[in-house]
Design an enzyme around this catalytic site. Structure first.
Site, PDB file in Angstrom:
ATOM      1  N   VAL A  83       0.862  -1.184   0.000  1.00 54.51           N
ATOM      2  CA  VAL A  83       0.000   0.000   0.000  1.00 54.51           C
ATOM      3  C   VAL A  83       0.898   1.233   0.000  1.00 54.51           C
ATOM      4  CG1 VAL A  83      -1.718   1.299   1.347  1.00 54.51           C
ATOM      5  CG2 VAL A  83      -1.875  -1.193   1.198  1.00 54.51           C
ATOM      6  N   GLU A 115       5.155 -15.554   2.678  1.00 52.05           N
ATOM      7  CA  GLU A 115       6.346 -15.356   3.509  1.00 52.05           C
ATOM      8  C   GLU A 115       6.428 -13.891   3.868  1.00 52.05           C
ATOM      9  OE1 GLU A 115       7.571 -16.933   0.376  1.00 52.05           O
ATOM     10  OE2 GLU A 115       7.522 -18.964   1.218  1.00 52.05           O
ATOM     11  N   ASN A 120       8.854  -7.439   9.948  1.00 52.59           N
ATOM     12  CA  ASN A 120       7.747  -6.664   9.348  1.00 52.59           C
ATOM     13  C   ASN A 120       6.483  -6.806  10.207  1.00 52.59           C
ATOM     14  OD1 ASN A 120       5.936  -5.339   7.732  1.00 52.59           O
ATOM     15  ND2 ASN A 120       6.562  -6.368   5.828  1.00 52.59           N
ATOM     16  N   TYR A 127      -1.729 -10.133   8.748  1.00 48.45           N
ATOM     17  CA  TYR A 127      -1.981 -11.534   8.379  1.00 48.45           C
ATOM     18  C   TYR A 127      -2.575 -12.318   9.559  1.00 48.45           C
ATOM     19  CZ  TYR A 127       0.987 -10.220   4.428  1.00 48.45           C
ATOM     20  OH  TYR A 127       1.512  -9.588   3.331  1.00 48.45           O
TER      21      TYR A 127
END
Ligand SMILES: CC(C)(COP(=O)(O)OP(=O)(O)OC[C@H]1O[C@@H](n2cnc3c(N)ncnc32)[C@H](O)[C@@H]1OP(=O)(O)O)[C@@H](O)C(=O)NCCC(=O)NCCS
Length: 158
Positions: A83, A115, A120, A127
């Site tokens: 994004v 992955e 991150n 997720y």
């Protein structure tokens, strides 16, 4: 800014459409501001030519995000989800991910793998919140400016 104005800004009219070669200049601009080791133009054009499922999310004609999945024999893989920096934290990443999940389902995938860099945390949180489970790690999967970084492997049944 008034509350009403910020509510309007939050309600961006988003559209999803297939990525085209003409989008790549804009996509790469977003890619470069988003990753320490961005994909090159030729990686994106290879994805398009290979027939991967490549999508952009736009508002008023401007690309705010993009995502790429592959689907084969009941399995799908998320290869990229990104994004535009100034458009983050407004729900676009989640909408994009849900859109890609719907596409994978439509192509009869039962599972979506991905992955993500261990460091991150925004992506891992997204997720996790969207029902992905951690399956394990791939040691030293990603480059760093010094050394390598592990990838967390995640998956979600569809
Ligand atoms: C990961 C990314 C796609 C998220 O997009 P986004 O539009 O900002 O995310 P959303 O606004 O839809 O947020 C959805 C959820 O993600 C998580 N999240 C997003 N940004 C976060 C942050 N800075 N810190 C912690 N969690 C975050 C939250 O769980 C959030 O849900 P909540 O708002 O209900 O708490 C975006 O940060 C990005 O493009 N990063 C750079 C590229 C990248 O790393 N892609 C992933 C590669 S695997």
């Amino acid at each position: 800014m008034t509350t009403a104005m910020s509510a309007i800004l939050k309600e961006l009219a988003l559209e999803f459409r297939p990525m085209r070669l003409e989008d790549l200049a804009e996509v790469i601009e977003i890619e470069r501001q988003s990753y320490p080791f961005p994909w090159t133009q030729s990686i994106f054009s290879d994805c398009l030519h290979a027939g991967y499922s490549c999508w952009v999310c736009t508002s008023a004609g401007k690309i705010l995000g993009y995502g790429i999945i592959t689907v084969a024999v009941g399995e799908s893989h998320l290869l990229n989800l990104c994004v535009r920096e100034e458009s983050r934290s407004r729900g676009i990443g989640r909408k994009m991910l849900r859109y890609l999940i719907a596409i994978a389902r439509r192509h009869d995938a039962d599972i979506l793998f991905l992955e993500v860099r261990v460091s991150n945390l925004p992506a891992r949180k997204l997720y996790e919140n969207e029902g992905f489970n951690e399956l394990g790690t791939r040691r030293s999967y990603y480059p760093l400016h010094e050394g390598r970084e592990d990838a967390v492997i995640m998956a979600r049944t569809l």
